[in-house]
Write a protein that holds these residues in place. Sequence first.
Motif, PDB file in Angstrom:
ATOM      1  N   ARG A   3       0.831  -1.219   0.000  1.00 51.39           N
ATOM      2  CA  ARG A   3       0.000   0.000   0.000  1.00 51.39           C
ATOM      3  C   ARG A   3       0.855   1.254   0.000  1.00 51.39           C
ATOM      4  O   ARG A   3       0.526   2.244  -0.673  1.00 51.39           O
ATOM      5  N   PHE A   4       1.954   1.235   0.762  1.00 48.24           N
ATOM      6  CA  PHE A   4       2.834   2.402   0.823  1.00 48.24           C
ATOM      7  C   PHE A   4       3.427   2.712  -0.546  1.00 48.24           C
ATOM      8  O   PHE A   4       3.447   3.880  -0.987  1.00 48.24           O
ATOM      9  N   LEU A   5       3.900   1.682  -1.238  1.00 42.22           N
ATOM     10  CA  LEU A   5       4.490   1.883  -2.560  1.00 42.22           C
ATOM     11  C   LEU A   5       3.441   2.337  -3.572  1.00 42.22           C
ATOM     12  O   LEU A   5       3.694   3.236  -4.383  1.00 42.22           O
ATOM     13  N   LEU A   6       2.260   1.729  -3.541  1.00 42.24           N
ATOM     14  CA  LEU A   6       1.231   2.072  -4.519  1.00 42.24           C
ATOM     15  C   LEU A   6       0.714   3.490  -4.326  1.00 42.24           C
ATOM     16  O   LEU A   6       0.476   4.202  -5.305  1.00 42.24           O
ATOM     17  N   VAL A   7       0.539   3.894  -3.082  1.00 41.72           N
ATOM     18  CA  VAL A   7       0.091   5.267  -2.824  1.00 41.72           C
ATOM     19  C   VAL A   7       1.138   6.265  -3.290  1.00 41.72           C
ATOM     20  O   VAL A   7       0.818   7.288  -3.915  1.00 41.72           O
ATOM     21  N   GLY A   8       2.409   5.975  -3.023  1.00 42.42           N
ATOM     22  CA  GLY A   8       3.482   6.858  -3.477  1.00 42.42           C
ATOM     23  C   GLY A   8       3.547   6.945  -4.995  1.00 42.42           C
ATOM     24  O   GLY A   8       3.693   8.033  -5.566  1.00 42.42           O
ATOM     25  N   ILE A   9       3.423   5.785  -5.663  1.00 41.70           N
ATOM     26  CA  ILE A   9       3.439   5.781  -7.132  1.00 41.70           C
ATOM     27  C   ILE A   9       2.265   6.575  -7.680  1.00 41.70           C
ATOM     28  O   ILE A   9       2.417   7.380  -8.605  1.00 41.70           O
ATOM     29  N   SER A  10       1.084   6.350  -7.120  1.00 44.19           N
ATOM     30  CA  SER A  10      -0.121   7.018  -7.602  1.00 44.19           C
ATOM     31  C   SER A  10      -0.019   8.529  -7.466  1.00 44.19           C
ATOM     32  O   SER A  10      -0.337   9.272  -8.399  1.00 44.19           O
ATOM     33  N   GLN A  11       0.443   8.992  -6.317  1.00 48.18           N
ATOM     34  CA  GLN A  11       0.517  10.441  -6.080  1.00 48.18           C
ATOM     35  C   GLN A  11       1.583  11.102  -6.949  1.00 48.18           C
ATOM     36  O   GLN A  11       1.349  12.178  -7.533  1.00 48.18           O
TER      37      GLN A  11
END
Length: 218
Positions: free
Chosen positions: A94-102
């Motif tokens: 979740r941490f990586l995906l949120v960072g990628i998305s933002q």
Amino acid sequence: MARVRLAEKPQNIKKTITSLFYYYKKYIPKLIVALVCSIISAGLSLISPSKIANLVDMISVGLTGEMDVAAIQHLCMFLLFLLLLGFIFGYIQRFLLVGISQRFSNELRGSIFKKVNRIQLKYFDNNNFGDLLSRLVNDVENISDNLSNTIAHLVSSIILLISAAIIMVCINWQMGISAITFSLFGFAVMTWIVSKSQKYFQANRKNEGELNGYIEEI
């Protein structure tokens, strides 16, 4: 007020995908790590139920005979370790995906903003500002979510579904086949509902554009 265009398909899908890949390629290593974490988390979620079943069997046997307390404690610690490990990998995902998305949406919006500053003024006379605002906010957000969260969740869900189906068939093939049949039926119904509801999403996007344009103009 200018006419608001409905969501249309890209005229050149290959060019569109290539353009998106240009922005997204720098995040592929992080996405691969997130996918691996998602796969591990899905695998751990499949192991836990079988261990819980073993724990229940050991306790049931102990109620009528001698209870192996040491083995039960060992299994409980192992279950706790699995849950903790699954939480860690899920958090990393979740941490990586949120960072990628933002970061991806921020970079894409910046590029669109630079493009808007270069286009001629007559574009704004012929197009609703609310439609442009909807593209800058909603469309970019949808693209970002689909390229990040949806891909990872889709991979983990497919792995979880296939693994669960195999386990069910191995335990009881009649119940397993029944569950798979109902799942396929549900998937068919969901696909039909999505195909029928697409026009409502388009109408919602049109209304959003008109509302944003009206708010900006008053």
